[in-house]
Design a protein around this motif. Structure first.
Motif, PDB file in Angstrom:
ATOM      1  N   LYS A  34       0.842  -1.200   0.000  1.00  0.00           N
ATOM      2  CA  LYS A  34       0.000   0.000   0.000  1.00  0.00           C
ATOM      3  C   LYS A  34       0.876   1.248   0.000  1.00  0.00           C
ATOM      4  O   LYS A  34       1.885   1.321   0.693  1.00  0.00           O
ATOM      5  N   TRP A  35       0.452   2.249  -0.792  1.00  0.00           N
ATOM      6  CA  TRP A  35       1.136   3.534  -0.875  1.00  0.00           C
ATOM      7  C   TRP A  35       0.102   4.642  -0.685  1.00  0.00           C
ATOM      8  O   TRP A  35      -0.978   4.588  -1.276  1.00  0.00           O
ATOM      9  N   THR A  36       0.434   5.642   0.120  1.00  0.00           N
ATOM     10  CA  THR A  36      -0.464   6.773   0.338  1.00  0.00           C
ATOM     11  C   THR A  36       0.219   8.031  -0.166  1.00  0.00           C
ATOM     12  O   THR A  36       1.376   8.299   0.165  1.00  0.00           O
ATOM     13  N   ASP A  40      -4.772  12.481   0.137  1.00  0.00           N
ATOM     14  CA  ASP A  40      -5.614  11.339   0.500  1.00  0.00           C
ATOM     15  C   ASP A  40      -5.883  10.372  -0.652  1.00  0.00           C
ATOM     16  O   ASP A  40      -7.018   9.937  -0.866  1.00  0.00           O
ATOM     17  N   THR A  42      -4.943   6.632  -1.888  1.00  0.00           N
ATOM     18  CA  THR A  42      -4.366   5.373  -1.437  1.00  0.00           C
ATOM     19  C   THR A  42      -4.361   4.387  -2.599  1.00  0.00           C
ATOM     20  O   THR A  42      -5.352   4.251  -3.311  1.00  0.00           O
ATOM     21  N   MET A  44      -3.424   0.340  -3.490  1.00  0.00           N
ATOM     22  CA  MET A  44      -3.188  -0.926  -2.803  1.00  0.00           C
ATOM     23  C   MET A  44      -3.327  -2.109  -3.757  1.00  0.00           C
ATOM     24  O   MET A  44      -4.267  -2.161  -4.555  1.00  0.00           O
ATOM     25  N   TYR A  57      -7.258   1.994  -6.521  1.00  0.00           N
ATOM     26  CA  TYR A  57      -6.970   3.409  -6.270  1.00  0.00           C
ATOM     27  C   TYR A  57      -8.162   3.998  -5.527  1.00  0.00           C
ATOM     28  O   TYR A  57      -9.282   3.967  -6.037  1.00  0.00           O
ATOM     29  N   THR A  59      -9.678   7.447  -3.956  1.00  0.00           N
ATOM     30  CA  THR A  59      -9.549   8.900  -3.949  1.00  0.00           C
ATOM     31  C   THR A  59     -10.830   9.501  -3.388  1.00  0.00           C
ATOM     32  O   THR A  59     -11.808   8.786  -3.158  1.00  0.00           O
ATOM     33  N   GLU A  63     -13.427   5.038  -6.151  1.00  0.00           N
ATOM     34  CA  GLU A  63     -12.372   4.043  -6.296  1.00  0.00           C
ATOM     35  C   GLU A  63     -12.388   3.440  -7.682  1.00  0.00           C
ATOM     36  O   GLU A  63     -13.409   3.441  -8.374  1.00  0.00           O
TER      37      GLU A  63
END
Length: 197
Positions: A34-36, A40, A42, A44, A57, A59, A63
């Motif tokens: 997971k990357w943030t 906001d 994300t 995964m 994704y 947002t 998603e």
């Protein structure tokens, strides 16, 4: 004579060793990586099979799930419920592994406006290694330059830069170039990440 043999060995093999270190292979993503990103966003990994990854994704706008090819990490499909639709948007081949310093590739995508379709030309170039600091930490990264131009006006182009970290297995920063090409500047950087073993 021994010195000549040693010198010949160094001349032949040192450049190959150095060049080999500049090649960056595709990352191996695991389910749950997971990357943030600031703002906001994300990202995964939610599924993986022998040839692809499914990446969600999240947002503020909702998603989406994209399917990436494992060997190159290029975008192949966008999911519409259970249906795979070929991905035809921007940055279809953003990663395009393996990455070599100086490697360059081109692509194009079509954007549908209210009255017309617009074709955009994309050029990607791997510039080199750079140490950078973002909210998530300090990383050794590969810098990639991205150029975009409308096919009707190829002389007028916009530039931006991405920084990819092999340790993070994803982009850690994006910076837009100044100028009047882009409608707005959407710079971003990685704020946190979690990699599964």
């Amino acid at each position: 004579m021994k010195k000549m043999i040693l010198l010949s060995f160094l001349v032949l093999f040192i450049p190959a060793i150095v060049c080999g270190q500049d090649k960056v292979q595709a990352p191996v993503w695991n389910i749950g990586d997971k990357w943030t990103i600031a703002g906001d966003v994300t990202i995964m990994v939610v599924k993986a099979d022998e040839s692809s990854y499914a990446v969600k994704y999240l947002t503020a706008g909702g998603e989406s799930i994209l399917i990436f090819e494992k060997s190159s990490v290029n975008r192949l499909y966008v999911m519409d419920k259970d249906k795979r639709i070929p991905y035809e948007g921007r940055n279809k081949r953003l990663f395009n592994f393996p990455l070599d310093i100086g490697k360059s590739w081109k692509d194009k995508f079509i954007s549908k406006g209210a009255l017309k379709e617009y074709t955009y030309l994309e050029t990607f170039t791997v510039l080199g290694w750079e140490d950078i600091v973002v909210q998530a930490g300090k990383f050794k990264t590969v810098k990639i330059e991205y150029k975009q131009a409308n096919a009707d006006e190829p002389a007028k182009e916009g530039k931006l830069w991405y920084w990819y970290s092999p340790d993070v297995k994803y982009m850690v920063k994006c910076q837009y170039g100044k100028g009047d090409y882009w409608d707005a500047i959407y710079d971003w950087e990685l704020t946190s990440f979690e990699l599964k073993k």
